[in-house]
Write a protein that holds these residues in place. Structure first.
Motif: not given
Lengths: 345, 345, 345, 345
Positions: C108-112
């Protein structure tokens, strides 16, 4: 007529585009660039969508005079010094909004601007475009050096007094205040929103480039004058300049006498409004327009005259006056393209 | 100690409440009113919810000295002239933030304020509260006339020069700029948001009530001085005053020499900061604090000294200096309640 | 205690310096830098002159724990991911104001965030510092991930409803507005004064990094919730965030019922103020303070609850909450250093 | 043609004066007043000096149709309800900028406006002037009820979706933000500069008069719709409205599909600009102009459509659209008097 703009992505350029849209004698505006060829102007300025849909194009000295009849330089320092002579040489009229060609004495230029002056030949060709006071010369000019924003507000405010030698020339203090648009479109620490809002700043203390420009013209009007104190400040607003000016009257006078003088001098001017007794202009009262509004009074207690002069720095202080000069150069009515009513509130 | 505030629903009162919360020697703040008895202060100021939950109460001369030891007047013109003597008579210290008691000469007061002066007895008792320059008198005062906002910024900026008689007293121009909070909390056309934002205004040309206050003190310092030109302007921001001041030096000097003078004069002052060479203060750099920051320079070309002095008009220009005076009157450390760091950005 | 700040020249760092000056348990603040070693902090921030006169120094892992007991990271993305574990390893407490450690799920971190996540070990050690809702875990934490500004205003506003599962989780719309200080100190086109003043902008449509942070916490409170619509806007002001939040109530309710719930939940909280019936907070009412003010109502017509939550983004949304967490970690009273009254006007 | 303005001293009136100056078919503007007879308009608005020098005159039903062909009402609540029928009866066209005649159902009017509705006869004659969506009726109207500022931005933004029944009508949230000029020229506590600057406020929670106006029109387009949630906020700026609108799509869609729909619907509209993919309008990009700029997107994650619609509330949200309607009523080109380019910056 067709006109070109060099530097359309800056604020001066954008304002030319806004004003020229209403100009009755302009059939086409061509946008020139030295670095952003092929870019649509409304990628840079979305507010121009559907109004100007054209691309920036490179300057070509061989063809520019086939494309346009006049060119506005809304360019960074040095550009006009390098290009305006060549472009004028093709037969195009040149109106230069930059400071390159305003100072007649190269040494003075180099001292204040800290860069090399344009060639003397070029400087001598350039006519100083303070329209209300230099119409005759502008009429036959091929190259006009459009005045700076502060000098415009200041000189229009002082002219009736100085040309009539009514003030002690050693006593003039010009305290000027400007919105941030005068600093241009490049982000900087000083105009970063969080640093500038709810803030008021003095800057360039005793060093502003507009000092020699103001002095050069005042000296022409009253050659006893050799210097002034001019101090600019940044106001947390976008548009507007006020010059508040203080000076000793040579002999006792009165508000009424001064007002009559100003009304005589400016009574027929389309873009200078001398305000009524007791009324002083606020910058918003000329917002978005080409007016210069002037209020003034005399203080018997101190023997000082106070003159308050306001303009929209982007219009009368830059693009508006440039168009006014263009109109004079071409024999158009001076108000062509400049009839916009101030936007209030 | 317990203190009272009359006029807590105005901006001066609200700021006293903010600052007094941090005062180490205040155990209670009582809020007095002449018209809003029974109202909870946070109905007027929701930002004080859970911090001050108390009601405004009527002033009762019979009991006020049992309730509080000192009273701050943050009141409209005329109120202090009427009430401060009686309240001081009960044994309470009085610090008056209004302009009622600042002008020593009743005729001068009446000329500029266009209203009747307070009694001479009262005026003579009132000590002018420019803390840095009047500590000895304040220490033993029962009634302090707290300086106006413009005079505070202006006088602190000029004092080292005037007390040393270094300037041509006929040449002083004070161009001052203020945020809108100085105009108080009552809505008006001039401070209506739509009229004031993106706008810059001069006002009260040659007529501002702070002129005689400034002249009175400057004359004390250099009695050759009989008048100054002082011109205020309104800036589209809430807090902050800048006085930009121009004057001829009596003899040639230098930035360094002047800076050394200021550093000598103010080196031990907790609330005056002389800025470094080439650095001029912006108003935001003292935002919410009791500092007065001063920058200055000398222009060899013109022979003029420029002094830039900034304060937060609501703090050093009103409630902060009032607390500073209260501290002096009571032998507290001068910074009690006033250690707040400027809020930036 | 002695504390260190990494990133003191940014706005988060400057605000820590402002607040820590009033902290009763801090004896020294050390300023660390990775790039500006030797610079005096008040060259960067003149408003700190005479208050903080110290130089920035390099981080040395061998000695840092001899110098300070806790370190605040007020650093750009990636810095904390790289350094906080090592610094915590020396025995220093770490409070991270950046977004590096807030998102538990690396994907999720890397996506956003579009950058590599910190190590899982580090992320798992980091405790989410929404003080009012995570005190127990913060008390024993060595590394605290301080919440984002928008999530703080939003989560405090929604918590009583979500923890009690009172709303239709698919219906939540969060329309948020922020002053420009949240964008940091680096000049950019979007926060250039001339482009931002007299302007209102939506940005990062459906893409803001704070979305997963908000969802992660809301999902903890009501695991039926899988997403929200969150939309930020930029307001032409420096400080302040408002989250206006709309959602369907699961069953009919009333303003009074909701208010009682909020008062029960937040009645003992030092920094959350539930506003009175019919009263909604404006951002200025918490200016410069650590408060989160909440107003709310229920609309019978639409079945929707509206919650308005405001904070000062630089205080409760960053540096203030960081100090609040520091206080919890060290067993100090939660308000230590945070008793400042909102500055109004 | 000759036109009259009733209420020229308000902001709507001033803006009519600004725009009408550029109208090619207007030969004269007469200023009517019910209370300020004999006052020169530029005593109230100094920015109009030398542009409009005329006096306000009383309304005389016997002669008004000899003086003008159409009358703009820029008047406070109740005035048009009382006067517009009589003035229309003399043969003058009436364009009413107030809210008196917009709501068709008197009970709804009285519920939201808390005052008596105009006569049913009058309301039924009045044609709702949302130009882009009601041209046919406007063409033959004698009385036009000019839409409110918020409804204009909101309805133009929602129309393509609602007329095509593409959204879940129970899911619509309209979060609107306005500059202060919408609150008019009368000073008030809420728009006092010191209270409004550096501040952001929600107001009229669930109670704003524009709610029934928005619902009335949306219901016409999709009669499944019975209510919306609409929430206005005040931004510290003078001009500009943004409506940010959130709603569930009935079925999955895409940004591209939606954009094509909007381009189809508005492709030939002079004053509606659908922004490019990924581009959302800021309020300043329509400043001073009659444009409504719209950006939109679809979020696959949430199934929600976001529409951002901006106008200048004083132009497209009031006086500009009034002139647009006047043009339609008279068979002029719709852009007559409205070709002004947005002012930027």
């Amino acid at each position: 007529m067709r006109v070109g703009i060099i530097g359309a992505t800056g604020y001066g350029g954008a304002e030319l585009l806004r004003l020229l849209k209403h100009h009755p004698h302009i059939s086409e505006v061509v946008l020139y660039t030295s670095s952003k060829e092929g870019m649509n102007i409304n990628e840079s300025y979305p507010h121009l969508m559907s109004i100007y849909e054209q691309e920036l194009k490179a300057i070509n000295l061989d063809s520019i005079n086939d494309e346009v009849d006049a060119v506005f330089f809304a360019t960074p320092p040095g550009f006009s010094a390098e290009w305006s002579e060549a472009i004028a040489g093709t037969g195009c009229q040149v109106i230069d909004l930059s400071g390159d060609l305003r100072i007649k004495d190269p040494k003075t230029y180099e001292l204040w601007y800290q860069r090399e002056a344009a060639s003397s030949a070029l400087i001598n060709k350039a006519v100083y475009g303070l329209t209300e006071w230099n119409r005759e010369a502008i009429r036959s000019a091929n190259i006009v050096a459009n005045p700076g924003c502060y000098p415009t507000a200041t000189l229009l405010g002082l002219a009736p007094l100085l040309t009539n030698k009514l003030v002690d020339v050693d006593s003039i203090i010009i305290d000027a205040k400007s919105g941030t648009s005068g600093a241009g479109r490049s982000p900087s620490a000083i105009t970063h929103y969080s640093e500038m809002n709810e803030n008021f700043k003095a800057y360039q203390i005793n060093k502003h480039k507009h000092i020699p420009e103001i002095e050069q013209q005042l000296h022409k009007w009253d050659n006893d004058l050799s210097f002034v104190t001019f101090q600019p400040h940044l106001v947390p607003m976008v548009r507007g300049i006020m010059s508040t000016m203080y000076m000793k009257a040579k002999k006792e006078t009165s508000e009424q006498e001064l007002r009559e003088l100003y009304q005589t001098v400016y009574g027929n001017e389309r873009f200078v409004r001398v305000r009524r007794q007791g009324e002083f202009p606020a910058t918003k009262e000329v917002y978005g327009s080409n007016y210069c509004d002037i209020g003034l009074t005399y203080d018997e207690r101190t023997g000082r005259i106070t003159v308050v002069s306001v303009i929209d720095n982007v219009v009368k202080g830059a693009s508006g006056q440039a168009i006014q000069n263009f109109n004079v150069m071409n024999g158009f009515t001076e108000e062509a393209g400049l009839t916009l009513v101030p936007m209030y509130p």
